[in-house]
Design a protein around this motif. Structure first.
Motif, PDB file in Angstrom:
ATOM      1  N   ASP A   1       0.895  -1.180  -0.046  1.00 11.98           N
ATOM      2  CA  ASP A   1       0.043  -0.002   0.078  1.00 11.98           C
ATOM      3  C   ASP A   1       0.909   1.246   0.057  1.00 11.98           C
ATOM      4  O   ASP A   1       0.411   2.159  -0.477  1.00 11.98           O
ATOM      5  N   ARG A   2       1.934   1.309   0.422  1.00 11.38           N
ATOM      6  CA  ARG A   2       2.532   2.441   0.779  1.00 11.38           C
ATOM      7  C   ARG A   2       3.806   2.545  -0.409  1.00 11.38           C
ATOM      8  O   ARG A   2       3.755   3.657  -0.961  1.00 11.38           O
TER       9      ARG A   2
ATOM     10  N   ARG B   1      -8.668   1.829  -0.527  1.00 14.88           N
ATOM     11  CA  ARG B   1      -7.565   2.465   0.063  1.00 14.88           C
ATOM     12  C   ARG B   1      -6.515   1.684   0.752  1.00 14.88           C
ATOM     13  O   ARG B   1      -5.246   1.842   0.603  1.00 14.88           O
ATOM     14  N   GLY B   2      -6.822   0.842   1.385  1.00 12.64           N
ATOM     15  CA  GLY B   2      -5.851  -0.020   2.491  1.00 12.64           C
ATOM     16  C   GLY B   2      -6.170  -1.544   1.818  1.00 12.64           C
ATOM     17  O   GLY B   2      -5.707  -2.371   2.746  1.00 12.64           O
TER      18      GLY B   2
ATOM     19  N   SER C   1      -3.068  -4.155   2.743  1.00 11.43           N
ATOM     20  CA  SER C   1      -2.700  -4.205   4.196  1.00 11.43           C
ATOM     21  C   SER C   1      -3.960  -5.177   4.778  1.00 11.43           C
ATOM     22  O   SER C   1      -3.523  -6.074   5.665  1.00 11.43           O
TER      23      SER C   1
ATOM     24  N   THR D   1      -8.215   2.257   5.867  1.00  9.47           N
ATOM     25  CA  THR D   1      -6.839   2.046   6.360  1.00  9.47           C
ATOM     26  C   THR D   1      -6.822   0.632   7.167  1.00  9.47           C
ATOM     27  O   THR D   1      -8.006   0.389   7.582  1.00  9.47           O
TER      28      THR D   1
END
Length: 425
Positions: free
Chosen positions: A75-76, A343-344, A347, A214
């Protein structure tokens, strides 16, 4: 041409990359090949089968711990970067088994490195662009993308048997381990990218990619924990019988010829489960679909416990167990996207995959313990039947998909509305 028609026309590269990435990744490759090389490892190094099979729970729990971290990194930094690096690490670490020197601790360390470094080849990375690009046909796209496990499961055993017979077990590790480097990596390098929609779709897709929770936010929701709790028993129920299937059939009185003819049904039924399950969750409320299909799979487990079970019973049972195993991955990916957004996604999927890993890691050991104590698998199969229904019942509590979420409604109201709401994005 409608947008629905355009989804596969424009999104097929993501599906192809996921099919190859998952199919030749950490999930199926060690799982389906360990049984083929185990007798040769035992003969060469004097290891017991239980020592050799320790690699599976080591791998499973390594992936359980690494999954959320890999998801956060994806995700990052982007799923492309994480997936490509993970393919290389997985491939090299799998080939390292061909260099085994008889040290059992080193053998188990190799499983650990492979699990942690190769966790990025699990569906959490490969399915993220699919969930972003596909909207109305997301379930079917995930079904096609995750066919790799069934296809590989169907083909790898005879391929490994031929390699071992012609070139030995060490060469088998090198050849199979090289496949991700030679096939998956070049294709993914060319076609697999973090979703960047074209101009016509940009506003809608960009909004979808930014929408959702998230991991930190998802962990505070009861739906996250409901899915997590549901997939532990579901994974246990489907992961226990499959690696024990040959011995299970032998214990039920089937001869070797019958066992050889029945074994390929696992891979074939996984393929059917992927595609049919994916199509159904596109058109109907996914927890309801899971309840119906997992209940039928539970009947398959029960049928295989009957004294003097016939060949027809075995065909039905294996097909239903494989069918349930086939729909697990795409169901988890679909539920992650629909209840938590994108969005997340990686993860959250990675954290939820921990539930699958936990159930799948415990199951083969538990099945083996039941066999050692009773000489059969009847009690384990009955437990699997119960757990399939329990897991499906937990999923029924999830209610409406997040994008249709308004005031809380009852499960009965959700089921009544599911036919109208489930396909919409």
């Amino acid at each position: 041409m409608t947008r629905q028609d355009n989804e596969f026309a424009k999104g097929w590269p993501y599906v192809l990359c996921a099919l190859l990435g998952v199919g030749m990744g950490l999930g199926p490759v060690p799982f389906y090949t360990i049984g083929m090389v185990a007798p040769h490892l035992a003969k060469t190094f004097g290891w017991s089968f239980s020592e050799i099979m320790l690699g599976l729970p080591v791998m499973t729990f390594g992936a359980l711990l690494a999954g959320p971290v890999i998801g956060i990194l994806a995700d990052r930094f982007g799923v492309r970067r994480v997936a490509l690096i993970s393919v290389a690490i997985f491939s090299l670490s799998y080939m390292a088994f061909g260099l085994s020197n008889g040290s059992l601790p080193l053998y188990l360390l190799t499983w650990t490195v492979m699990a942690i470094g190769g966790a990025g080849t699990l569906p959490m990375t490969w399915t993220r662009p699919i969930s972003a690009h596909f909207r109305r046909q997301r379930g079917l796209a995930l079904g096609f993308a995750l066919l790799g496990t069934g296809l590989f499961g169907f083909l790898i055993k005879p391929f490994a048997a031929w390699l071992i017979a012609e070139h030995g077990w060490r060469s088998t590790y090198f050849v199979i381990g090289a496949l991700p480097l030679l096939i998956t990596l070049p294709v993914a390098w060319k076609f697999f990218h973090d979703a960047k929609p074209d101009a016509a779709d940009a506003p809608e897709a960009a909004k979808a990619a930014a929408e959702g929770l998230t991991l930190k936010e998802a962990l505070k929701t009861w739906r996250f924990w409901a899915i997590w709790l549901a997939f532990v028993p579901i994974a246990f129920a489907t992961s226990g019988p499959i690696p024990n299937m040959e011995n299970l059939l032998k214990a039920n009185g089937f001869d070797m010829g019958q066992i050889v003819s029945l074994a390929p049904l696992i891979g074939l039924s996984v393929i059917v489960g992927r595609l049919l399950g994916g199509w159904l969750i596109d058109h109907f409320w996914a927890p309801g679909v899971a309840m119906a299909l997992l209940s039928v799979s539970a009947l398959g487990c029960v049928a295989l416990t009957q004294p003097g079970a016939s060949y027809a019973h075995a065909v039905f049972s294996i097909s239903m167990i494989g069918f349930a195993a086939g729909m697990e991955y795409d169901l988890l990916a679909y539920l992650t996207a629909r209840y938590f957004g994108l969005r997340g996604y990686a993860s959250i999927y990675g954290a939820l995959y921990g539930a699958y890993a936990l159930g799948a890691g415990i199951a083969p050991v538990a099945y083996g313990a039941v066999f050692d104590k009773t000489g059969g698998y009847g009690a384990a199969l009955m437990l699997s039947a119960v757990l399939l229904v329990v897991g499906a019942l937990i999923l029924l509590t999830l209610g409406r998909y997040r994008r249709e979420a308004g005031p809380e409604v009852s499960v009965a109201e959700d089921v009544a509305r599911s036919a109208d709401h489930a396909p919409a994005s």
